[in-house]
Design a protein around this motif. Structure first.
Motif: not given
Length: 196
Positions: A63, A67, A70, A124-125, A127-129, A131-132
């Motif tokens: 993770l 991160g 991404i 995971i999505r 957690n990375q929102e 950045r995404l």
């Protein structure tokens, strides 16, 4: 942040740094709790306290690097106003990450990461929102402006990243492709697949 929390963060960082070092040198078989305690200097009890088990260590490590990847892709993409230059930049950034961080890239392209991604995709999505979201907004804006093919953003992401991921996996596992050549050839080819 309290001193105890600061010490906890330092401990987590030491374990994750040691885990990547072990993974780079010895692969997944060499990544054991006893090896982690030896390399990191962190006690077994602290490892279990912070991560639960070895699986938790590897998951946190993956993770962490996901991160970072991404983040680099988002920066490469959103720093360009022109759709073509943005897409080409993200392809180069991905290959640059693989070249510069081969151990982390190997972990992110491993069967473990694939299994984690499938089992915990929503988590995971989430957690990375942060950045995404800029990536999705950039793609959607350029799609609506007619600067990208009129397909849903997840399809565009797949058209862009699918070939890059395949190329990276081949370099990481077989080593029979040249990353520099890929960085010269793939950006234009991938751009053609998503240009209107």
């Amino acid at each position: 942040m309290s001193r105890k929390q600061q010490r906890g963060e330092v401990t987590v960082e030491r374990v994750l740094d040691a885990a990547l070092d072990l993974y780079a040198r010895e692969g997944e078989p060499g990544l054991t709790v006893s090896a982690l305690t030896r390399v990191s200097g962190v006690s077994t009890g602290s490892i279990y306290h912070h991560f639960g088990n070895l699986h938790g260590v590897v998951s946190a490590l993956a993770l962490r690097w996901l991160g970072r990847l991404i983040g680099e892709l988002a920066t490469a993409l959103t720093s360009h106003q022109d759709a073509r230059y943005g897409i080409e930049a993200v392809v180069r950034a991905y290959l640059g990450f693989v070249r510069d961080q081969p151990a982390a890239a190997r972990l992110l392209h491993s069967p473990f990461a694939d299994q984690e991604g499938s089992a915990r995709a929503g988590e995971i999505r989430d957690n990375q929102e942060a950045r995404l979201t800029p990536i999705e907004q950039w793609l959607e804006g350029h799609r609506k402006a007619g600067e990208l093919v009129d397909l849903p953003s997840p399809v565009i992401e797949t058209l862009v990243l699918g070939p890059v991921i395949g190329f990276a996996r081949r370099w990481l596992t077989l080593g029979d492709v040249d990353l520099e050549e890929g960085a010269r050839v793939l950006p234009d080819r991938i751009w053609r697949s998503v240009s209107p």
